[in-house]
Design a protein around this motif. Structure first.
Motif, PDB file in Angstrom:
ATOM      1  N   HIS A  87       0.530  -1.120  -0.010  1.00  0.00           N
ATOM      2  CA  HIS A  87      -0.209  -0.147   0.034  1.00  0.00           C
ATOM      3  C   HIS A  87       0.753   1.081   0.632  1.00  0.00           C
ATOM      4  O   HIS A  87       2.209   1.769   0.858  1.00  0.00           O
ATOM      5  CB  HIS A  87      -1.091  -0.097   1.005  1.00  0.00           C
ATOM      6  CG  HIS A  87      -2.134   0.850   1.056  1.00  0.00           C
ATOM      7  ND1 HIS A  87      -2.882   1.609   0.970  1.00  0.00           N
ATOM      8  CD2 HIS A  87      -1.978   2.179   2.284  1.00  0.00           C
ATOM      9  CE1 HIS A  87      -3.580   2.367   0.861  1.00  0.00           C
ATOM     10  NE2 HIS A  87      -2.972   3.107   1.773  1.00  0.00           N
ATOM     11  N   ILE A  88       0.577   2.035  -0.722  1.00  0.00           N
ATOM     12  CA  ILE A  88       1.228   3.503  -1.120  1.00  0.00           C
ATOM     13  C   ILE A  88       0.630   4.884   0.101  1.00  0.00           C
ATOM     14  O   ILE A  88      -0.762   4.873  -0.368  1.00  0.00           O
ATOM     15  CB  ILE A  88       1.606   3.715  -2.539  1.00  0.00           C
ATOM     16  CG1 ILE A  88       2.009   2.964  -3.299  1.00  0.00           C
ATOM     17  CG2 ILE A  88       2.351   5.283  -2.445  1.00  0.00           C
ATOM     18  CD1 ILE A  88       2.651   3.346  -4.926  1.00  0.00           C
ATOM     19  N   PRO A  89       1.135   4.771   0.908  1.00  0.00           N
ATOM     20  CA  PRO A  89       0.147   5.883   1.724  1.00  0.00           C
ATOM     21  C   PRO A  89       0.119   7.183   1.047  1.00  0.00           C
ATOM     22  O   PRO A  89       0.710   8.198   1.476  1.00  0.00           O
ATOM     23  CB  PRO A  89       1.359   5.198   2.989  1.00  0.00           C
ATOM     24  CG  PRO A  89       2.857   5.178   2.367  1.00  0.00           C
ATOM     25  CD  PRO A  89       2.441   4.577   1.465  1.00  0.00           C
ATOM     26  N   THR A  90      -1.029   7.048   0.856  1.00  0.00           N
ATOM     27  CA  THR A  90      -1.580   8.602  -0.158  1.00  0.00           C
ATOM     28  C   THR A  90      -1.856   9.887   0.574  1.00  0.00           C
ATOM     29  O   THR A  90      -2.310   8.725   2.105  1.00  0.00           O
ATOM     30  CB  THR A  90      -2.195   8.431  -0.996  1.00  0.00           C
ATOM     31  OG1 THR A  90      -3.225   7.210  -1.105  1.00  0.00           O
ATOM     32  CG2 THR A  90      -1.026   7.337  -2.684  1.00  0.00           C
ATOM     33  N   GLU A  91      -2.224  10.700   0.559  1.00  0.00           N
ATOM     34  CA  GLU A  91      -2.773  11.861   0.854  1.00  0.00           C
ATOM     35  C   GLU A  91      -4.913  10.941   0.860  1.00  0.00           C
ATOM     36  O   GLU A  91      -5.214  10.470  -0.196  1.00  0.00           O
ATOM     37  CB  GLU A  91      -3.551  12.742   0.171  1.00  0.00           C
ATOM     38  CG  GLU A  91      -4.686  13.869   0.377  1.00  0.00           C
ATOM     39  CD  GLU A  91      -4.030  13.803   1.796  1.00  0.00           C
ATOM     40  OE1 GLU A  91      -5.832  14.820   2.549  1.00  0.00           O
ATOM     41  OE2 GLU A  91      -3.227  14.014   2.422  1.00  0.00           O
ATOM     42  N   PRO A  92      -5.493  10.749   2.145  1.00  0.00           N
ATOM     43  CA  PRO A  92      -6.703  10.240   2.067  1.00  0.00           C
ATOM     44  C   PRO A  92      -7.799  10.772   1.251  1.00  0.00           C
ATOM     45  O   PRO A  92      -8.837   9.805   0.532  1.00  0.00           O
ATOM     46  CB  PRO A  92      -6.806  10.467   3.604  1.00  0.00           C
ATOM     47  CG  PRO A  92      -5.572  10.646   4.454  1.00  0.00           C
ATOM     48  CD  PRO A  92      -4.219  11.088   3.190  1.00  0.00           C
ATOM     49  N   GLY A  93      -7.513  11.776   1.350  1.00  0.00           N
ATOM     50  CA  GLY A  93      -8.747  12.718   0.321  1.00  0.00           C
ATOM     51  C   GLY A  93      -8.710  12.320  -0.949  1.00  0.00           C
ATOM     52  O   GLY A  93      -9.493  12.546  -1.773  1.00  0.00           O
ATOM     53  N   PHE A  94      -7.532  12.302  -1.555  1.00  0.00           N
ATOM     54  CA  PHE A  94      -6.623  11.909  -3.264  1.00  0.00           C
ATOM     55  C   PHE A  94      -6.292  10.565  -3.035  1.00  0.00           C
ATOM     56  O   PHE A  94      -4.411  11.204  -3.364  1.00  0.00           O
ATOM     57  CB  PHE A  94      -6.805  13.221  -3.264  1.00  0.00           C
ATOM     58  CG  PHE A  94      -6.726  12.883  -4.859  1.00  0.00           C
ATOM     59  CD1 PHE A  94      -7.754  12.226  -5.997  1.00  0.00           C
ATOM     60  CD2 PHE A  94      -5.209  13.142  -5.879  1.00  0.00           C
ATOM     61  CE1 PHE A  94      -8.003  13.287  -7.075  1.00  0.00           C
ATOM     62  CE2 PHE A  94      -5.861  13.089  -7.320  1.00  0.00           C
ATOM     63  CZ  PHE A  94      -6.612  13.602  -8.128  1.00  0.00           C
ATOM     64  N   SER A  95      -6.340   9.706  -3.182  1.00  0.00           N
ATOM     65  CA  SER A  95      -5.485   8.416  -3.111  1.00  0.00           C
ATOM     66  C   SER A  95      -5.793   7.918  -4.053  1.00  0.00           C
ATOM     67  O   SER A  95      -4.998   6.728  -4.441  1.00  0.00           O
ATOM     68  CB  SER A  95      -6.352   7.769  -2.192  1.00  0.00           C
ATOM     69  OG  SER A  95      -7.478   6.585  -2.641  1.00  0.00           O
ATOM     70  N   SER A  96      -6.169   7.819  -5.581  1.00  0.00           N
ATOM     71  CA  SER A  96      -6.337   7.493  -7.324  1.00  0.00           C
ATOM     72  C   SER A  96      -4.570   8.135  -7.600  1.00  0.00           C
ATOM     73  O   SER A  96      -4.552   8.872  -7.547  1.00  0.00           O
ATOM     74  CB  SER A  96      -7.031   8.657  -7.654  1.00  0.00           C
ATOM     75  OG  SER A  96      -7.154   7.918  -9.187  1.00  0.00           O
ATOM     76  N   LEU A  97      -4.198   6.132  -7.714  1.00  0.00           N
ATOM     77  CA  LEU A  97      -2.204   7.110  -8.037  1.00  0.00           C
ATOM     78  C   LEU A  97      -2.103   5.881  -9.086  1.00  0.00           C
ATOM     79  O   LEU A  97      -2.636   5.260  -9.903  1.00  0.00           O
ATOM     80  CB  LEU A  97      -1.635   6.614  -7.667  1.00  0.00           C
ATOM     81  CG  LEU A  97       0.679   6.644  -7.495  1.00  0.00           C
ATOM     82  CD1 LEU A  97       0.133   8.141  -7.654  1.00  0.00           C
ATOM     83  CD2 LEU A  97       0.706   5.566  -6.275  1.00  0.00           C
ATOM     84  N   ASN A  98      -1.931   7.030 -10.678  1.00  0.00           N
ATOM     85  CA  ASN A  98      -1.973   6.233 -11.759  1.00  0.00           C
ATOM     86  C   ASN A  98      -1.421   5.262 -11.830  1.00  0.00           C
ATOM     87  O   ASN A  98      -0.464   4.750 -10.574  1.00  0.00           O
ATOM     88  CB  ASN A  98      -1.447   7.406 -12.380  1.00  0.00           C
ATOM     89  CG  ASN A  98      -1.358   6.842 -13.921  1.00  0.00           C
ATOM     90  OD1 ASN A  98      -0.281   6.355 -14.528  1.00  0.00           O
ATOM     91  ND2 ASN A  98      -2.133   6.582 -15.696  1.00  0.00           N
TER      92      ASN A  98
END
Length: 255
Positions: free
Chosen positions: A140-151
């Motif tokens: 799991h790549i820990p992205t910003e919870p509000g915008f977790s969509s990663l290409n």
């Protein structure tokens, strides 16, 4: 002088499951090649690598030309001793989760002994629970919870970079169990199916209505990392249980 990839890097497969955009496939190939990775596998891509894929590959054409194209996931992970699935969201079933640095370290450690795979899912919906159930770990790549969509290609770059970074640091430990031949993904899947069949035959629950039970059993076996001898022992026990059930039926037809 250009650094040459080790055998461990060459054993790491990046498996793209049902990619819908050929440009993403090309960009993923570029991300891999820049980090010394060379094994690309495609599962039921919407289209074969085309001009857009070649343009986005920017010189990684050789990876596209050698990429394996498979009708299903099983074919892409045959022979793999470790399978890790990348997931943008954490699932309800408690599965071991690794962040990219630990994922990279685990892949490199296991690749010292044999083939391994990192699964990257569909652009729109990622990997299904059934596909993730074939993995020993989730990544799991820990992205910003509000915008977790990663290409898709961006995710491939994150993992490829971490693999390269760990490799260059050369701080890898020896495999936890050197010389141990753990079961491959296809051997594990054979055990899972045999177990499901046996549970149905001996009347232990109703697998058709016990998907969570089967997922938990998958998790148990994936976590245990059985070797080939242990797989054979477990399947022998299951076969014996099936045989005893058949014997009782012959002795008591009314059962």
């Amino acid at each position: 002088m250009t650094e040459q990839p080790t055998a461990a890097l060459a054993r790491i497969r990046f498996v793209l499951v049902e990619p819908s955009l050929s440009g993403n496939v090309g960009a993923a190939a570029r991300a891999m090649k820049t980090m010394g990775l060379s094994r690309l596998e495609l599962v039921a891509p919407r289209q074969a690598p085309d001009a857009d894929a070649l343009a986005r590959a920017c010189g990684a054409d050789d990876l596209l030309q050698r990429a394996g194209i498979h009708v299903d996931l099983a074919g892409a992970i045959v022979g793999c001793r470790l399978v890790i699935g990348a997931s943008a969201r954490l699932r309800t079933l408690d599965w071991p989760v690794l962040e990219p640095p630990d994922c990279a370290r685990r892949l490199l450690m296991e690749a010292a002994e044999g083939d391994v795979a990192l699964l990257l899912g569909r652009e729109s919906s990622g990997l299904t629970n059934a596909e993730l159930s074939r993995c020993q770990y989730l990544a799991h790549i820990p992205t910003e919870p509000g915008f977790s969509s990663l290409n898709l290609a961006a995710a491939a770059q994150v993992f490829a970079y971490e693999i390269r970074r760990c490799w260059r640091e050369d701080r890898r430990e020896q495999p936890a169990e050197p010389g141990r031949t753990v079961a491959t993904a296809d051997e594990l899947e054979g055990l899972h199916r045999h177990l499901e069949e046996t549970l149905r035959e001996i009347g232990f629950g109703d697998p058709d209505h016990s998907k969570k039970l089967l997922l938990r059993l998958r998790r148990l076996l994936n976590r245990a990392r059985p070797d080939q001898v242990e797989i054979n022992i477990l399947r022998g026990i299951l076969s014996a249980a099936q045989g005893r059930k058949a014997d009782r039926r012959r002795a008591n037809p009314a059962e």
